[in-house]
Design an enzyme around this catalytic site. Structure first.
Site, PDB file in Angstrom:
ATOM      1  N   GLU A 190      35.171  37.487  28.348  1.00  0.00           N
ATOM      2  CA  GLU A 190      35.013  38.633  27.442  1.00  0.00           C
ATOM      3  C   GLU A 190      35.697  38.358  26.101  1.00  0.00           C
ATOM      4  O   GLU A 190      35.143  38.612  25.031  1.00  0.00           O
ATOM      5  CB  GLU A 190      35.560  39.913  28.096  1.00  0.00           C
ATOM      6  CG  GLU A 190      34.687  40.364  29.270  1.00  0.00           C
ATOM      7  CD  GLU A 190      35.182  41.620  29.977  1.00  0.00           C
ATOM      8  OE1 GLU A 190      36.087  42.294  29.452  1.00  0.00           O
ATOM      9  OE2 GLU A 190      34.649  41.937  31.056  1.00  0.00           O
ATOM     10  N   GLU A 206      38.095  25.457  32.060  1.00  0.00           N
ATOM     11  CA  GLU A 206      38.114  26.086  33.387  1.00  0.00           C
ATOM     12  C   GLU A 206      38.371  25.036  34.459  1.00  0.00           C
ATOM     13  O   GLU A 206      37.781  23.968  34.463  1.00  0.00           O
ATOM     14  CB  GLU A 206      36.779  26.820  33.620  1.00  0.00           C
ATOM     15  CG  GLU A 206      36.477  27.229  35.052  1.00  0.00           C
ATOM     16  CD  GLU A 206      37.510  28.170  35.679  1.00  0.00           C
ATOM     17  OE1 GLU A 206      37.907  29.153  35.035  1.00  0.00           O
ATOM     18  OE2 GLU A 206      37.940  27.887  36.825  1.00  0.00           O
ATOM     19  N   HIS A 323      38.430  50.484  39.033  1.00  0.00           N
ATOM     20  CA  HIS A 323      37.731  51.446  39.897  1.00  0.00           C
ATOM     21  C   HIS A 323      38.153  51.318  41.354  1.00  0.00           C
ATOM     22  O   HIS A 323      38.153  52.306  42.085  1.00  0.00           O
ATOM     23  CB  HIS A 323      36.211  51.352  39.740  1.00  0.00           C
ATOM     24  CG  HIS A 323      35.657  49.970  39.673  1.00  0.00           C
ATOM     25  ND1 HIS A 323      35.713  49.209  38.542  1.00  0.00           N
ATOM     26  CD2 HIS A 323      35.028  49.205  40.587  1.00  0.00           C
ATOM     27  CE1 HIS A 323      35.136  48.038  38.770  1.00  0.00           C
ATOM     28  NE2 HIS A 323      34.719  48.004  40.010  1.00  0.00           N
ATOM     29  N   HIS A 446       9.135  54.269  33.748  1.00  0.00           N
ATOM     30  CA  HIS A 446       8.498  53.157  33.036  1.00  0.00           C
ATOM     31  C   HIS A 446       8.401  53.491  31.562  1.00  0.00           C
ATOM     32  O   HIS A 446       7.995  54.595  31.222  1.00  0.00           O
ATOM     33  CB  HIS A 446       7.089  52.913  33.593  1.00  0.00           C
ATOM     34  CG  HIS A 446       6.352  51.848  32.823  1.00  0.00           C
ATOM     35  ND1 HIS A 446       6.650  50.509  32.968  1.00  0.00           N
ATOM     36  CD2 HIS A 446       5.374  51.934  31.885  1.00  0.00           C
ATOM     37  CE1 HIS A 446       5.862  49.811  32.160  1.00  0.00           C
ATOM     38  NE2 HIS A 446       5.085  50.647  31.492  1.00  0.00           N
TER      39      HIS A 446
HETATM   40  P1  NAI Z   1      40.397  35.514  37.127  1.00  0.00           P
HETATM   41  O1  NAI Z   1      41.167  35.229  38.345  1.00  0.00           O
HETATM   42  O2  NAI Z   1      39.191  36.349  37.195  1.00  0.00           O
HETATM   43  O3  NAI Z   1      39.948  34.123  36.449  1.00  0.00           O
HETATM   44  C1  NAI Z   1      40.892  33.138  36.102  1.00  0.00           C
HETATM   45  C2  NAI Z   1      40.195  31.804  35.959  1.00  0.00           C
HETATM   46  O4  NAI Z   1      41.160  30.870  35.512  1.00  0.00           O
HETATM   47  C3  NAI Z   1      39.641  31.262  37.273  1.00  0.00           C
HETATM   48  O5  NAI Z   1      38.292  30.892  37.076  1.00  0.00           O
HETATM   49  C4  NAI Z   1      40.523  30.068  37.569  1.00  0.00           C
HETATM   50  O6  NAI Z   1      39.829  29.027  38.223  1.00  0.00           O
HETATM   51  C5  NAI Z   1      40.950  29.640  36.176  1.00  0.00           C
HETATM   52  N1  NAI Z   1      42.201  28.889  36.146  1.00  0.00           N
HETATM   53  C6  NAI Z   1      43.331  29.132  36.856  1.00  0.00           C
HETATM   54  N2  NAI Z   1      44.280  28.211  36.534  1.00  0.00           N
HETATM   55  C7  NAI Z   1      43.737  27.394  35.590  1.00  0.00           C
HETATM   56  C8  NAI Z   1      44.210  26.258  34.869  1.00  0.00           C
HETATM   57  N3  NAI Z   1      45.456  25.812  35.031  1.00  0.00           N
HETATM   58  N4  NAI Z   1      43.376  25.656  33.996  1.00  0.00           N
HETATM   59  C9  NAI Z   1      42.114  26.129  33.813  1.00  0.00           C
HETATM   60  N5  NAI Z   1      41.621  27.189  34.476  1.00  0.00           N
HETATM   61  C10 NAI Z   1      42.420  27.826  35.347  1.00  0.00           C
HETATM   62  O7  NAI Z   1      41.473  36.098  36.103  1.00  0.00           O
HETATM   63  P2  NAI Z   1      41.365  36.844  34.715  1.00  0.00           P
HETATM   64  O8  NAI Z   1      40.086  36.590  34.021  1.00  0.00           O
HETATM   65  O9  NAI Z   1      42.636  36.487  34.025  1.00  0.00           O
HETATM   66  O10 NAI Z   1      41.391  38.368  35.132  1.00  0.00           O
HETATM   67  C11 NAI Z   1      42.498  38.891  35.868  1.00  0.00           C
HETATM   68  C12 NAI Z   1      42.070  40.024  36.735  1.00  0.00           C
HETATM   69  O11 NAI Z   1      41.645  41.118  35.936  1.00  0.00           O
HETATM   70  C13 NAI Z   1      40.907  39.649  37.622  1.00  0.00           C
HETATM   71  O12 NAI Z   1      41.133  40.170  38.898  1.00  0.00           O
HETATM   72  C14 NAI Z   1      39.732  40.307  36.980  1.00  0.00           C
HETATM   73  O13 NAI Z   1      38.732  40.668  37.910  1.00  0.00           O
HETATM   74  C15 NAI Z   1      40.350  41.528  36.327  1.00  0.00           C
HETATM   75  N6  NAI Z   1      39.573  41.901  35.162  1.00  0.00           N
HETATM   76  C16 NAI Z   1      38.379  42.480  35.325  1.00  0.00           C
HETATM   77  C17 NAI Z   1      37.596  42.770  34.243  1.00  0.00           C
HETATM   78  C18 NAI Z   1      36.289  43.373  34.449  1.00  0.00           C
HETATM   79  O14 NAI Z   1      36.059  43.931  35.506  1.00  0.00           O
HETATM   80  N7  NAI Z   1      35.379  43.295  33.497  1.00  0.00           N
HETATM   81  C19 NAI Z   1      38.007  42.466  32.877  1.00  0.00           C
HETATM   82  C20 NAI Z   1      39.276  41.838  32.836  1.00  0.00           C
HETATM   83  C21 NAI Z   1      40.018  41.572  33.941  1.00  0.00           C
END
Ligand code: NAI
Length: 470
Positions: A190, A206, A323, A446
């Site tokens: 995002e 990633e 949620h 539609h």
């Molecule tokens: P995330 O856990 O969703 O993604 C983190 C990513 O970082 C993973 O793909 C992981 O493989 C990668 N990663 C971890 N260590 C790394 C490294 N050393 N080098 C490179 N890549 C690495 O965490 P994120 O995006 O920080 O979000 C945190 C939480 O907040 C999540 O549970 C997410 O679902 C929630 N969230 C949800 C949103 C939504 O529903 N739209 C928006 C923002 C956050």
């Protein structure tokens, strides 16, 4: 010393805490809500879901004007955007919503304390109220809802300037020329979208072989292609080794599929997950038990291993989603009041608010394989959807997963503009244990994007109308 007796003290005023407080008040519980932030709403409202959506919308408008308007015959000259106005609008949205939450708390007769809470003994919460006398709150039930904070990478510690979390990335006062994003989860994608649309060169690094962890593989691949078309660069299977400072600018170094890579940047966003935040809550080493990931262990009533202390939201297992946290807060206090509060953990939608959006609910095709489940899938592309074509954006598709034996819908994965809204229909159907056939027989207006959902349901049985079987 100020002392107050209550039925329930809730610590944390995010979506889990403030909604639980309102429900508790509705149920007649004398409730206090403690949060140290000046404005209620927690991470979601103040520095997460809401401000990010404000900037995603603004930057999406800019992207449309620049890249798509001409295809509609619209030409605008001398285009420019005012980042400070964009940020001010975002802040105003946050203020408006948090003002609304304040009002709801007041109208529901909930005692609001602004300060840092500590559970000093069973049934006792001490609050250091800013610029006032400390307060002691006594209640048989304490609900912890203190949420989560960004995980820090030891090789790239946050410094508030060049290496930042999403909090700072929501308020950059200049568009970075080069932005490196570590982590291709919801936050990384995002934020990458916002700043790419506003002109930054964005590189996402990633660790895993694909973006958007937890998403269906086809959706992740489709989303990556769409984001690459927008100019975002990805390094997958890349493990960050260090972030060095070269002439005052950060350089992210990583091992990418065995090869060293270096990504130059003005700013580095670290978005590698979040961790439960309960620091300092139990000053006397009297904390309830946690699991290996620092999440409180809870029973079916959300009670921790200490009687009378409950926990919900990001503090406990499950996806860190607003949620999910809300539903847990409500279920927890309903159970306290002797009602049958319940959360259906099989039907929690997850959304990444990029463009296209990626929305999903239930299991993925891969998970079905791992679980040895026999499934049928149905897929329908927006390229064959009249409304998508008329709107000028045919990116994406709908993919449904149904049980082969019963036809019950087990999962849905949508990649499209407005996927966040489209997924709600499937969530409802799955909540009522609906089948692909049920969905296929529901009349959809539609022309709408939702017709693609119905066509995907027809495709489960090989009888989609507007696409031929291959
Ligand atoms: P995330 O856990 O969703 O993604 C983190 C990513 O970082 C993973 O793909 C992981 O493989 C990668 N990663 C971890 N260590 C790394 C490294 N050393 N080098 C490179 N890549 C690495 O965490 P994120 O995006 O920080 O979000 C945190 C939480 O907040 C999540 O549970 C997410 O679902 C929630 N969230 C949800 C949103 C939504 O529903 N739209 C928006 C923002 C956050």
């Amino acid at each position: 010393m100020n002392e107050h007796s209550l039925d329930l003290v809730i610590i944390g005023g995010g979506p889990a805490g403030y909604i639980a407080a309102i429900r508790a008040a509705q149920l007649g519980l004398k409730t206090a809500l403690v949060d140290k932030r000046p404005s209620l709403g927690g991470t979601c409202l103040n520095i997460g879901c809401i401000p990010s959506k404000a900037l995603l919308t603004s930057s999406d408008h800019w992207h449309f004007i620049q890249h798509q308007a001409a295809s509609h015959g619209i030409h605008a000259d001398d285009l420019r955007f005012d980042l400070s106005a964009m940020l001010a609008r975002k802040d105003k949205v946050v203020r408006t919503l948090s003002g609304g939450v304040d009002l709801l708390i007041k109208k529901n007769g909930i005692a609001r304390y602004r300060g840092t809470a500590r559970v000093t003994a069973p049934g006792i919460v001490d609050v250091d109220v800013e610029n006032e006398q400390p307060v002691t709150l006594r209640a048989d039930r304490i609900l912890l809802a203190t949420g989560s904070v960004p995980v820090e990478l030891p090789q790239a510690p946050f410094n508030g300037g060049t290496i930042v979390s999403s909090t700072e990335a929501l308020s950059f006062t200049e568009v970075p020329r080069q932005l490196a994003v570590i982590g291709a989860g919801a936050i990384g994608l995002e934020m990458a979208s916002i700043w790419r649309r506003l002109g930054a060169e964005v590189t996402v690094i990633e660790f895993l072989p694909r973006i958007a962890p937890g998403c269906d593989a086809d959706i992740a691949i489709g989303l990556q292609r769409a984001l690459e078309k927008q100019g975002i660069r990805f390094h997958l299977e890349a493990s960050v080794t260090s972030v060095d400072s070269v002439d005052g600018r950060p350089v992210v170094r990583a091992d990418c599929k065995g090869q060293p890579i270096a990504v130059d940047a003005d700013r580095v966003l670290v978005a590698v997950g979040r961790r439960p935040y309960a620091d300092g809550l139990f000053p006397h080493d009297n904390s309830p038990e946690t699991d290996k990931r620092g999440r409180f262990i809870i029973d079916a009533h959300y009670q921790t291993t200490l009687a009378g202390i409950f926990a919900v939201g990001d503090l406990v297992q499950g996806p860190m989603l607003a949620h999910k946290a809300e539903e847990e807060g409500v279920a927890c206090v309903e159970r306290m009041a002797g009602k049958a509060g319940h959360v259906n953990y099989d039907v929690i939608p997850g959304i990444v608010y990029t463009n296209p959006e990626a929305a999903s609910v239930g299991i993925t095709e891969e998970q079905a394989g791992e679980l040895g489940m026999k499934i049928r899938t149905g897929r329908f592309p927006y390229a064959a959807n009249g409304r998508a074509l008329a709107g000028g954006d045919t990116t994406g598709f709908v993919k449904l997963i149904a049980c082969a034996a019963t036809d019950r819908l087990l999962g849905a994965h949508i990649l499209s503009p407005h996927a966040s809204e489209l997924i709600a229909e499937i969530v409802t159907l799955m909540e009522y244990r609906g089948s692909a056939e049920d969905l296929a027989r529901i009349i959809h207006g539609h022309p709408t994007l939702s017709e693609a959902t119905r066509e995907a349901a027809l495709a489960v049985d090989g009888r989609a109308i507007h696409i031929t079987r291959s």
